[in-house]
Design a protein around this motif. Structure first.
Motif, PDB file in Angstrom:
ATOM      1  N   ILE A  90      70.982 -10.574 -12.307  1.00  0.00           N
ATOM      2  CA  ILE A  90      70.437  -9.344 -12.903  1.00  0.00           C
ATOM      3  C   ILE A  90      69.662  -9.665 -14.168  1.00  0.00           C
ATOM      4  O   ILE A  90      68.594  -9.084 -14.419  1.00  0.00           O
ATOM      5  CB  ILE A  90      71.561  -8.321 -13.179  1.00  0.00           C
ATOM      6  N   LEU A  91      70.178 -10.577 -14.977  1.00  0.00           N
ATOM      7  CA  LEU A  91      69.439 -10.980 -16.182  1.00  0.00           C
ATOM      8  C   LEU A  91      68.074 -11.555 -15.820  1.00  0.00           C
ATOM      9  O   LEU A  91      67.054 -11.198 -16.430  1.00  0.00           O
ATOM     10  CB  LEU A  91      70.232 -12.015 -16.977  1.00  0.00           C
ATOM     11  N   ILE A  92      68.047 -12.436 -14.840  1.00  0.00           N
ATOM     12  CA  ILE A  92      66.792 -13.072 -14.436  1.00  0.00           C
ATOM     13  C   ILE A  92      65.845 -12.048 -13.806  1.00  0.00           C
ATOM     14  O   ILE A  92      64.661 -11.991 -14.147  1.00  0.00           O
ATOM     15  CB  ILE A  92      67.074 -14.237 -13.464  1.00  0.00           C
ATOM     16  N   VAL A  93      66.376 -11.242 -12.897  1.00  0.00           N
ATOM     17  CA  VAL A  93      65.541 -10.260 -12.206  1.00  0.00           C
ATOM     18  C   VAL A  93      64.966  -9.243 -13.192  1.00  0.00           C
ATOM     19  O   VAL A  93      63.783  -8.901 -13.130  1.00  0.00           O
ATOM     20  CB  VAL A  93      66.340  -9.540 -11.086  1.00  0.00           C
ATOM     21  N   SER A  94      65.799  -8.771 -14.110  1.00  0.00           N
ATOM     22  CA  SER A  94      65.292  -7.780 -15.068  1.00  0.00           C
ATOM     23  C   SER A  94      64.204  -8.366 -15.957  1.00  0.00           C
ATOM     24  O   SER A  94      63.288  -7.654 -16.350  1.00  0.00           O
ATOM     25  CB  SER A  94      66.435  -7.232 -15.926  1.00  0.00           C
ATOM     26  N   HIS A  95      64.292  -9.652 -16.232  1.00  0.00           N
ATOM     27  CA  HIS A  95      63.269 -10.298 -17.054  1.00  0.00           C
ATOM     28  C   HIS A  95      61.922 -10.349 -16.321  1.00  0.00           C
ATOM     29  O   HIS A  95      60.873 -10.124 -16.916  1.00  0.00           O
ATOM     30  CB  HIS A  95      63.728 -11.713 -17.432  1.00  0.00           C
ATOM     31  N   PHE A  96      61.975 -10.621 -15.019  1.00  0.00           N
ATOM     32  CA  PHE A  96      60.743 -10.782 -14.259  1.00  0.00           C
ATOM     33  C   PHE A  96      60.320  -9.524 -13.489  1.00  0.00           C
ATOM     34  O   PHE A  96      59.194  -9.442 -13.017  1.00  0.00           O
ATOM     35  CB  PHE A  96      60.880 -11.949 -13.269  1.00  0.00           C
ATOM     36  N   MET A  97      61.208  -8.576 -13.344  1.00  0.00           N
ATOM     37  CA  MET A  97      60.920  -7.420 -12.503  1.00  0.00           C
ATOM     38  C   MET A  97      59.719  -6.613 -12.995  1.00  0.00           C
ATOM     39  O   MET A  97      58.913  -6.154 -12.182  1.00  0.00           O
ATOM     40  CB  MET A  97      62.149  -6.512 -12.406  1.00  0.00           C
ATOM     41  N   GLU A  98      59.626  -6.431 -14.263  1.00  0.00           N
ATOM     42  CA  GLU A  98      58.514  -5.656 -14.812  1.00  0.00           C
ATOM     43  C   GLU A  98      57.183  -6.302 -14.433  1.00  0.00           C
ATOM     44  O   GLU A  98      56.225  -5.612 -14.092  1.00  0.00           O
ATOM     45  CB  GLU A  98      58.655  -5.563 -16.336  1.00  0.00           C
ATOM     46  N   LYS A  99      57.150  -7.629 -14.437  1.00  0.00           N
ATOM     47  CA  LYS A  99      55.920  -8.348 -14.140  1.00  0.00           C
ATOM     48  C   LYS A  99      55.593  -8.317 -12.640  1.00  0.00           C
ATOM     49  O   LYS A  99      54.434  -8.246 -12.262  1.00  0.00           O
ATOM     50  CB  LYS A  99      56.056  -9.795 -14.624  1.00  0.00           C
ATOM     51  N   PHE A 100      56.656  -8.379 -11.797  1.00  0.00           N
ATOM     52  CA  PHE A 100      56.439  -8.514 -10.359  1.00  0.00           C
ATOM     53  C   PHE A 100      56.845  -7.278  -9.553  1.00  0.00           C
ATOM     54  O   PHE A 100      56.935  -7.343  -8.327  1.00  0.00           O
ATOM     55  CB  PHE A 100      57.224  -9.723  -9.826  1.00  0.00           C
ATOM     56  N   LYS A 101      57.084  -6.140 -10.202  1.00  0.00           N
ATOM     57  CA  LYS A 101      57.599  -4.973  -9.481  1.00  0.00           C
ATOM     58  C   LYS A 101      56.653  -4.446  -8.403  1.00  0.00           C
ATOM     59  O   LYS A 101      57.097  -3.838  -7.443  1.00  0.00           O
ATOM     60  CB  LYS A 101      57.982  -3.858 -10.448  1.00  0.00           C
ATOM     61  N   ASP A 102      55.378  -4.694  -8.522  1.00  0.00           N
ATOM     62  CA  ASP A 102      54.411  -4.233  -7.531  1.00  0.00           C
ATOM     63  C   ASP A 102      53.977  -5.342  -6.575  1.00  0.00           C
ATOM     64  O   ASP A 102      53.076  -5.144  -5.771  1.00  0.00           O
ATOM     65  CB  ASP A 102      53.181  -3.645  -8.224  1.00  0.00           C
ATOM     66  N   SER A 103      54.642  -6.493  -6.641  1.00  0.00           N
ATOM     67  CA  SER A 103      54.269  -7.628  -5.802  1.00  0.00           C
ATOM     68  C   SER A 103      54.703  -7.402  -4.359  1.00  0.00           C
ATOM     69  O   SER A 103      55.874  -7.098  -4.088  1.00  0.00           O
ATOM     70  CB  SER A 103      54.937  -8.899  -6.331  1.00  0.00           C
ATOM     71  N   PRO A 104      53.791  -7.562  -3.418  1.00  0.00           N
ATOM     72  CA  PRO A 104      54.160  -7.424  -1.995  1.00  0.00           C
ATOM     73  C   PRO A 104      55.216  -8.462  -1.579  1.00  0.00           C
ATOM     74  O   PRO A 104      56.088  -8.163  -0.772  1.00  0.00           O
ATOM     75  CB  PRO A 104      52.849  -7.652  -1.239  1.00  0.00           C
ATOM     76  N   LEU A 105      55.142  -9.652  -2.143  1.00  0.00           N
ATOM     77  CA  LEU A 105      56.110 -10.697  -1.800  1.00  0.00           C
ATOM     78  C   LEU A 105      57.528 -10.282  -2.210  1.00  0.00           C
ATOM     79  O   LEU A 105      58.474 -10.408  -1.420  1.00  0.00           O
ATOM     80  CB  LEU A 105      55.735 -12.015  -2.488  1.00  0.00           C
ATOM     81  N   VAL A 106      57.674  -9.751  -3.398  1.00  0.00           N
ATOM     82  CA  VAL A 106      58.984  -9.296  -3.869  1.00  0.00           C
ATOM     83  C   VAL A 106      59.485  -8.152  -2.996  1.00  0.00           C
ATOM     84  O   VAL A 106      60.662  -8.131  -2.605  1.00  0.00           O
ATOM     85  CB  VAL A 106      58.911  -8.871  -5.357  1.00  0.00           C
ATOM     86  N   ASN A 107      58.609  -7.218  -2.661  1.00  0.00           N
ATOM     87  CA  ASN A 107      59.002  -6.107  -1.801  1.00  0.00           C
ATOM     88  C   ASN A 107      59.444  -6.601  -0.420  1.00  0.00           C
ATOM     89  O   ASN A 107      60.414  -6.097   0.145  1.00  0.00           O
ATOM     90  CB  ASN A 107      57.867  -5.098  -1.660  1.00  0.00           C
ATOM     91  N   HIS A 108      58.750  -7.619   0.117  1.00  0.00           N
ATOM     92  CA  HIS A 108      59.121  -8.165   1.419  1.00  0.00           C
ATOM     93  C   HIS A 108      60.469  -8.891   1.351  1.00  0.00           C
ATOM     94  O   HIS A 108      61.269  -8.806   2.290  1.00  0.00           O
ATOM     95  CB  HIS A 108      58.038  -9.110   1.932  1.00  0.00           C
ATOM     96  N   VAL A 109      60.739  -9.590   0.264  1.00  0.00           N
ATOM     97  CA  VAL A 109      62.024 -10.274   0.108  1.00  0.00           C
ATOM     98  C   VAL A 109      63.158  -9.258   0.104  1.00  0.00           C
ATOM     99  O   VAL A 109      64.159  -9.416   0.814  1.00  0.00           O
ATOM    100  CB  VAL A 109      62.036 -11.131  -1.178  1.00  0.00           C
ATOM    101  N   PHE A 110      63.005  -8.202  -0.683  1.00  0.00           N
ATOM    102  CA  PHE A 110      64.048  -7.174  -0.729  1.00  0.00           C
ATOM    103  C   PHE A 110      64.187  -6.473   0.622  1.00  0.00           C
ATOM    104  O   PHE A 110      65.280  -6.112   1.030  1.00  0.00           O
ATOM    105  CB  PHE A 110      63.786  -6.159  -1.843  1.00  0.00           C
ATOM    106  N   TYR A 111      63.074  -6.291   1.311  1.00  0.00           N
ATOM    107  CA  TYR A 111      63.112  -5.677   2.631  1.00  0.00           C
ATOM    108  C   TYR A 111      63.882  -6.567   3.617  1.00  0.00           C
ATOM    109  O   TYR A 111      64.623  -6.086   4.468  1.00  0.00           O
ATOM    110  CB  TYR A 111      61.683  -5.429   3.134  1.00  0.00           C
ATOM    111  N   GLY A 112      63.734  -7.889   3.485  1.00  0.00           N
ATOM    112  CA  GLY A 112      64.430  -8.828   4.354  1.00  0.00           C
ATOM    113  C   GLY A 112      65.908  -8.961   4.042  1.00  0.00           C
ATOM    114  O   GLY A 112      66.722  -9.262   4.918  1.00  0.00           O
ATOM    115  N   ILE A 113      66.286  -8.738   2.798  1.00  0.00           N
ATOM    116  CA  ILE A 113      67.690  -8.848   2.403  1.00  0.00           C
ATOM    117  C   ILE A 113      68.514  -7.709   2.999  1.00  0.00           C
ATOM    118  O   ILE A 113      69.681  -7.904   3.343  1.00  0.00           O
ATOM    119  CB  ILE A 113      67.808  -8.875   0.862  1.00  0.00           C
ATOM    120  N   ARG A 114      67.912  -6.539   3.158  1.00  0.00           N
ATOM    121  CA  ARG A 114      68.653  -5.371   3.658  1.00  0.00           C
ATOM    122  C   ARG A 114      69.333  -5.612   5.004  1.00  0.00           C
ATOM    123  O   ARG A 114      70.531  -5.358   5.142  1.00  0.00           O
ATOM    124  CB  ARG A 114      67.737  -4.159   3.738  1.00  0.00           C
ATOM    125  N   PRO A 115      68.628  -6.083   6.040  1.00  0.00           N
ATOM    126  CA  PRO A 115      69.323  -6.282   7.323  1.00  0.00           C
ATOM    127  C   PRO A 115      70.365  -7.400   7.255  1.00  0.00           C
ATOM    128  O   PRO A 115      71.384  -7.337   7.941  1.00  0.00           O
ATOM    129  CB  PRO A 115      68.210  -6.613   8.314  1.00  0.00           C
TER     130      PRO A 115
END
Length: 188
Positions: A90-115
């Motif tokens: 959470i510390l790492i993600v919160s540090h980088f999330m603001e910078k990468f929150k609109d990144s398609p790659l990040v969205n795809h990773v989270f989409y893949g983690i769900r199933p």
């Protein structure tokens, strides 16, 4: 040495059990098979207790295993080691999330983690279901199908399922309390 084992086992569980308490069950079962901190049948009992008490299953089991293995210090080590990966992530993600929150790659990773998370939880639920309703060790000993099927727990499960479906307005805590009382009275 036991503190290091507790730390490593529960740190690994905390690191890879994405999705919360039920996602820790496959890891907790493997720990039960590798160590004498708790047995698989104690894991089943602990799941029932954890589902009816406050707190996630993983935290409750890590505290129990740590206490069983090394007293209060072991409970503290195992509990903190289970939580530590989430905290660091959470510390790492919160540090980088603001910078990468609109990144398609990040969205795809989270989409893949769900199933994957849903699969871990479904697998854990299936194992708990099997352990609760079927006695595989008795079947392996006797070879009789009648020893495999635990009739009373199956009847209680089907009755509870019917009640949940037919009485949706009743609060879930009522079913949990009834299940706990039946478990005590019937020694399920």
């Amino acid at each position: 040495m036991v503190y290091l084992q507790l730390f490593l086992e529960f740190f690994k569980t905390g690191l890879f059990a994405i999705g919360g308490g039920l996602a820790t069950l496959p890891f907790l079962k493997q720990i039960a098979l590798r160590h004498t901190w708790y047995s698989v049948s104690q894991l089943t009992d602990m799941i029932a207790v954890s589902e009816s008490t406050p707190g996630p299953i993983g935290i409750n089991m890590s505290t129990y295993a740590g206490f069983h293995a090394a007293g209060v210090p072991g409970a503290i080590v195992s509990t903190l080691s289970l939580v530590l990966p989430s905290y660091l992530i959470i510390l790492i993600v919160s540090h980088f999330m603001e910078k990468f929150k609109d990144s398609p790659l990040v969205n795809h990773v989270f989409y893949g983690i769900r199933p994957a998370t849903a699969g871990l939880i479904a697998g854990a639920m299936f194992e708990v279901f099997l352990m609760s309703l079927f006695d595989i060790s008795a079947f392996q000993t006797s070879g009789s199908v009648m020893d495999l099927i635990r009739i009373l727990p199956i009847v209680v499960y089907l009755a509870a399922l019917l009640c949940v479906i037919k009485l949706p307005k009743i609060h879930p805590i009522v079913f949990i309390i009834i299940g706990a009382v039946l478990g005590i009275v019937l020694e399920l």
